[in-house]
Design a protein around this motif. Structure first.
Motif, PDB file in Angstrom:
ATOM      1  N   SER A  13       0.835  -1.203   0.000  1.00  0.00           N
ATOM      2  CA  SER A  13       0.000   0.000   0.000  1.00  0.00           C
ATOM      3  C   SER A  13       0.870   1.254   0.000  1.00  0.00           C
ATOM      4  O   SER A  13       0.347   2.358   0.026  1.00  0.00           O
ATOM      5  N   ASP A  14       2.174   1.094  -0.013  1.00  0.00           N
ATOM      6  CA  ASP A  14       3.092   2.227   0.101  1.00  0.00           C
ATOM      7  C   ASP A  14       3.761   2.506  -1.252  1.00  0.00           C
ATOM      8  O   ASP A  14       4.621   1.735  -1.692  1.00  0.00           O
ATOM      9  N   PRO A  15       3.381   3.605  -1.932  1.00  0.00           N
ATOM     10  CA  PRO A  15       3.981   3.897  -3.242  1.00  0.00           C
ATOM     11  C   PRO A  15       5.505   3.989  -3.180  1.00  0.00           C
ATOM     12  O   PRO A  15       6.184   3.617  -4.136  1.00  0.00           O
ATOM     13  N   ASP A  16       6.028   4.487  -2.071  1.00  0.00           N
ATOM     14  CA  ASP A  16       7.485   4.625  -1.981  1.00  0.00           C
ATOM     15  C   ASP A  16       8.159   3.257  -1.895  1.00  0.00           C
ATOM     16  O   ASP A  16       9.199   3.023  -2.520  1.00  0.00           O
ATOM     17  N   GLU A  17       7.565   2.350  -1.124  1.00  0.00           N
ATOM     18  CA  GLU A  17       8.112   0.983  -1.086  1.00  0.00           C
ATOM     19  C   GLU A  17       8.135   0.390  -2.495  1.00  0.00           C
ATOM     20  O   GLU A  17       9.104  -0.258  -2.895  1.00  0.00           O
ATOM     21  N   ALA A  18       7.044   0.636  -3.237  1.00  0.00           N
ATOM     22  CA  ALA A  18       6.954   0.090  -4.593  1.00  0.00           C
ATOM     23  C   ALA A  18       8.031   0.692  -5.487  1.00  0.00           C
ATOM     24  O   ALA A  18       8.696  -0.009  -6.248  1.00  0.00           O
ATOM     25  N   ALA A  19       8.206   2.012  -5.371  1.00  0.00           N
ATOM     26  CA  ALA A  19       9.118   2.708  -6.280  1.00  0.00           C
ATOM     27  C   ALA A  19      10.578   2.377  -5.989  1.00  0.00           C
ATOM     28  O   ALA A  19      11.396   2.277  -6.898  1.00  0.00           O
ATOM     29  N   ARG A  20      10.936   2.198  -4.719  1.00  0.00           N
ATOM     30  CA  ARG A  20      12.355   2.070  -4.395  1.00  0.00           C
ATOM     31  C   ARG A  20      12.886   0.639  -4.477  1.00  0.00           C
ATOM     32  O   ARG A  20      14.091   0.425  -4.377  1.00  0.00           O
ATOM     33  N   ALA A  21      12.011  -0.320  -4.675  1.00  0.00           N
ATOM     34  CA  ALA A  21      12.469  -1.713  -4.751  1.00  0.00           C
ATOM     35  C   ALA A  21      13.473  -1.853  -5.896  1.00  0.00           C
ATOM     36  O   ALA A  21      13.254  -1.316  -6.980  1.00  0.00           O
ATOM     37  N   PRO A  22      14.579  -2.560  -5.686  1.00  0.00           N
ATOM     38  CA  PRO A  22      15.597  -2.637  -6.734  1.00  0.00           C
ATOM     39  C   PRO A  22      15.266  -3.634  -7.831  1.00  0.00           C
ATOM     40  O   PRO A  22      15.967  -3.700  -8.833  1.00  0.00           O
ATOM     41  N   MET A  23      14.234  -4.435  -7.651  1.00  0.00           N
ATOM     42  CA  MET A  23      13.883  -5.400  -8.708  1.00  0.00           C
ATOM     43  C   MET A  23      12.406  -5.745  -8.603  1.00  0.00           C
ATOM     44  O   MET A  23      11.762  -5.490  -7.598  1.00  0.00           O
ATOM     45  N   GLY A  24      11.884  -6.336  -9.657  1.00  0.00           N
ATOM     46  CA  GLY A  24      10.524  -6.873  -9.623  1.00  0.00           C
ATOM     47  C   GLY A  24       9.464  -5.841  -9.959  1.00  0.00           C
ATOM     48  O   GLY A  24       9.730  -4.649 -10.095  1.00  0.00           O
ATOM     49  N   ASP A  25       8.230  -6.333 -10.115  1.00  0.00           N
ATOM     50  CA  ASP A  25       7.079  -5.477 -10.385  1.00  0.00           C
ATOM     51  C   ASP A  25       6.374  -5.206  -9.057  1.00  0.00           C
ATOM     52  O   ASP A  25       6.589  -5.927  -8.082  1.00  0.00           O
ATOM     53  N   ALA A  26       5.517  -4.194  -9.065  1.00  0.00           N
ATOM     54  CA  ALA A  26       4.778  -3.901  -7.833  1.00  0.00           C
ATOM     55  C   ALA A  26       3.355  -3.466  -8.161  1.00  0.00           C
ATOM     56  O   ALA A  26       3.105  -2.844  -9.194  1.00  0.00           O
ATOM     57  N   ILE A  27       2.454  -3.831  -7.280  1.00  0.00           N
ATOM     58  CA  ILE A  27       1.063  -3.371  -7.356  1.00  0.00           C
ATOM     59  C   ILE A  27       0.831  -2.545  -6.103  1.00  0.00           C
ATOM     60  O   ILE A  27       0.978  -3.060  -4.987  1.00  0.00           O
ATOM     61  N   VAL A  28       0.502  -1.261  -6.289  1.00  0.00           N
ATOM     62  CA  VAL A  28       0.260  -0.400  -5.129  1.00  0.00           C
ATOM     63  C   VAL A  28      -1.238  -0.421  -4.828  1.00  0.00           C
ATOM     64  O   VAL A  28      -2.037   0.107  -5.595  1.00  0.00           O
ATOM     65  N   ALA A  29      -1.592  -1.054  -3.737  1.00  0.00           N
ATOM     66  CA  ALA A  29      -3.009  -1.181  -3.368  1.00  0.00           C
ATOM     67  C   ALA A  29      -3.082  -1.797  -1.971  1.00  0.00           C
ATOM     68  O   ALA A  29      -2.082  -2.310  -1.454  1.00  0.00           O
ATOM     69  N   ASP A  30      -4.268  -1.755  -1.411  1.00  0.00           N
ATOM     70  CA  ASP A  30      -4.483  -2.371  -0.106  1.00  0.00           C
ATOM     71  C   ASP A  30      -4.197  -3.880  -0.195  1.00  0.00           C
ATOM     72  O   ASP A  30      -4.683  -4.559  -1.110  1.00  0.00           O
ATOM     73  N   VAL A  31      -3.418  -4.381   0.727  1.00  0.00           N
ATOM     74  CA  VAL A  31      -2.964  -5.774   0.642  1.00  0.00           C
ATOM     75  C   VAL A  31      -4.133  -6.745   0.835  1.00  0.00           C
ATOM     76  O   VAL A  31      -4.271  -7.732   0.093  1.00  0.00           O
ATOM     77  N   ALA A  32      -5.008  -6.457   1.799  1.00  0.00           N
ATOM     78  CA  ALA A  32      -6.133  -7.369   2.051  1.00  0.00           C
ATOM     79  C   ALA A  32      -7.077  -7.405   0.849  1.00  0.00           C
ATOM     80  O   ALA A  32      -7.468  -8.484   0.385  1.00  0.00           O
ATOM     81  N   LEU A  33      -7.431  -6.223   0.328  1.00  0.00           N
ATOM     82  CA  LEU A  33      -8.351  -6.191  -0.819  1.00  0.00           C
ATOM     83  C   LEU A  33      -7.741  -6.919  -2.013  1.00  0.00           C
ATOM     84  O   LEU A  33      -8.433  -7.640  -2.740  1.00  0.00           O
ATOM     85  N   THR A  34      -6.434  -6.744  -2.201  1.00  0.00           N
ATOM     86  CA  THR A  34      -5.785  -7.328  -3.373  1.00  0.00           C
ATOM     87  C   THR A  34      -5.700  -8.851  -3.252  1.00  0.00           C
ATOM     88  O   THR A  34      -5.985  -9.578  -4.207  1.00  0.00           O
TER      89      THR A  34
END
Ligand SMILES: Cc1ncc(C[n+]2csc(CCOP(=O)(O)OP(=O)(O)O)c2C)c(N)n1
Length: 532
Positions: free
Chosen positions: A303-324
């Motif tokens: 759910s954290d856009p910054d966590e998604a953006a700063r990851a050094p590899m892989g894809d990310a989905i920014v959204a509520d974890v439970a809903l997803t």
């Protein structure tokens, strides 16, 4: 006419924020005047403790929590704890008093010069209100910012003469009534893509992080692992403020090592790594290597856009974890992959005198009540705790994801205040106790029925381990020869005992945990790191 103070408390009341943590000074007294009967003020004797307690309370209650600090020095003392709160995604609405507006420009004593700059970059929003009558609106905004994902601390500096000012009742009414929600659902197309990748993968693996627990996704993560026959790892312990998957579950494999090379080595053989509710990854120490095993890809849900953006590899989905995860379950059926291997039960540690950290944790596991909550700050025995106790209920494990000591004891008091009916056990090193030692006062004064298990190894064990790893010899300051935490606890009004060996430890814990009052048990353990 309504005053700023009345309107602000009305706003807190409307949002269920009636427990406030603070350490008062002269600049805060106007806020605390005629303190309403339906509010609880929890006094901490030092500001790092105040914020640490509020952090545990906010995470456990799930609600933004008000903190009141004493102008610049109070905020200064709190900074390490604010750092932890940010890493823990803990929704704190931190207020601090300020000089009266008339003498701020001449910088009279206690003026917090550039107040809003001070807690940056550790808070999501930092503000000093331009007009007294805007304080309730600023507190309303602060509450929303703290509670929106990613949750975290915010800061509002409030001049002491503002509390008496009159507000515009109409505007305040709107501020109080507003609801702002932030659980975002993922793009359905991305969820279908992910379901396809998961179903087609030969050997996928789930890595569960703290936001699985915080977002209420625990049961979805279990359902996904069971249906898709996924082995499950926990994210590396240092970055994991909460547990995202039951550690006694047959699919659970263990806690990932915290450094790049060994982490990717551990995941070898997997072609898809699905990370839920965590940053990718909170590595430490630095051991270079490939970020992923050969042939593997990674998808993170956060759910954290910054966590998604700063990851050094892989894809990310920014959204509520439970809903997803819930939506993902709509798209994936039962897998015909083999069931994952089962992790063996914890080893029985060899006997020693004094006992090892592993034996202490095994003894604790033997008396662990099923509904107990652990707050952990025992650096050299954290791995042993995770292996021996294997927490398997949601909202039952709290740890400083930021790594700042002082969180454990303080936060445990806050967790117990938010969960008065569940036993809370703080497991802590004797060195770590000292960073928030005055939390013992609050535990005693507010009759918080917390159990504190102190591991006394007479050293900063983990730093000796790091010294070896970093090939540093001759570093001073790594020994704590005679620290008597039990006697210190007595001074704060906490009943305590010093024990040796597992038998004495087991019986002391069996007495202390259900005793209904704060008790401290200090046990001698052998020096060293305890991984099993
Ligand atoms: C605020 C803060 N200061 C210093 C440190 C560095 N540090 C990490 S672990 C540690 C030793 C803790 O000692 P103790 O609680 O006795 O645990 P042990 O390592 O012996 O298990 C220290 C000083 C830190 N993490 N946070």
């Amino acid at each position: 006419m309504t005053t700023v103070r009345e309107a602000s408390f009305e706003l807190f009341r409307a949002r269920g924020m009636t427990t406030m943590f603070g350490n008062p000074g002269s600049t805060e007294l106007p806020m605390l005047r005629d303190f309403p009967d339906d509010f609880t003020y929890v006094l901490g004797l030092q500001e790092a403790v105040v914020v640490g307690m509020a952090d545990g309370f906010a995470q456990t209650s799930g609600r933004p929590t008000v903190v009141n600090l004493h102008t610049a020095p109070g905020v200064g003392n709190a900074m390490g704890a604010i750092f932890n709160a940010q890493a823990n995604h803990s929704p704190l609405v931190i207020t601090a008093g300020q000089q009266v507006r008339a003498v701020m420009t001449m910088q009279a004593n206690l003026t917090n010069r550039d107040a809003a700059l001070m807690p940056l970059p550790l808070v999501k929003w930092s503000y000093e209100v331009p007009r007294a009558e805007d304080v309730p609106a600023a507190l309303g905004r602060a509450t929303h910012v703290a509670a929106l994902p990613p949750r975290g601390p915010v800061f509002v500096s409030i001049p002491m003469d503002d509390w008496q000012a009159e507000v515009d009742d109409g505007a305040v009414g709107h501020a109080i009534e507003r609801s702002v929600t932030g659980r975002a659902a993922a793009d359905p197309e991305r969820v279908r893509d992910l379901a396809k990748r998961l179903s087609e993968a030969k050997s996928p693996v789930l890595v569960a992080g703290p936001d699985v627990d915080a977002s209420g996704a625990w049961e979805w993560a279990v359902e996904l692992a069971e249906r898709q026959h996924l082995p499950v790892w926990a994210i590396p312990a240092p970055g994991g403020g909460r547990i995202g998957f039951p550690e006694g579950h047959p699919n659970f494999q263990g806690v990932l090592p915290p450094a790049i090379a060994p982490l990717s080595q551990t995941l070898e053989g997997h072609d898809l790594v699905l990370v839920a509710g965590a940053s990718v990854f909170s590595y430490y120490p630095y051991i270079p290597g490939p970020l992923l095993p050969e042939g593997a890809s990674l998808v993170a849900i956060t759910s954290d856009p910054d966590e998604a953006a700063r990851a050094p590899m892989g894809d990310a989905i920014v959204a509520d974890v439970a809903l997803t995860l819930e939506r993902l379950l709509d798209e994936v059926g039962e897998s015909d992959r083999d069931e994952p291997p089962q992790r063996p039960p914890p080893d029985e540690p060899p006997e020693s005198d004094p006992i090892s950290g592993s034996e202490a944790m095994r003894t604790l596991a033997g008396v662990w009540p099923e509904d107990a909550i652990a707050v952990i700050e025992t650096p050299s025995s954290t791995a042993a705790f995770r292996n021996q106790v294997r927490i398997s209920r949601p909202a039952s494990y709290f740890f400083a994801a930021g790594g700042g000591l002082g969180y454990g004891l303080a936060s445990a008091v806050g967790v117990q205040l938010a969960q008065p009916d569940r036993p809370v056990v703080c497991v802590i090193g004797e060195g770590s106790v000292q960073y928030a030692v005055s939390a013992l006062y609050t535990a005693a004064a507010y009759e918080v029925p917390l159990t504190i298990l102190v591991l006394r190894n007479r050293e900063y064990a983990i730093l000796k381990w790091f010294a070896e790893f970093e090939q540093v010899s001759g570093a001073p300051g790594l020994d704590l020869p005679e620290l008597n935490t039990a006697e210190i606890a007595d001074g704060y009004g906490i009943s305590s005992r010093r024990v040796e060996g597992s038998e004495e430890l087991g019986s002391a814990l069996s007495d202390a945990i259900p005793s209904g009052k704060a008790e401290l048990v200090e046990v001698g353990v052998a020096p060293g790191m305890w991984l099993m």
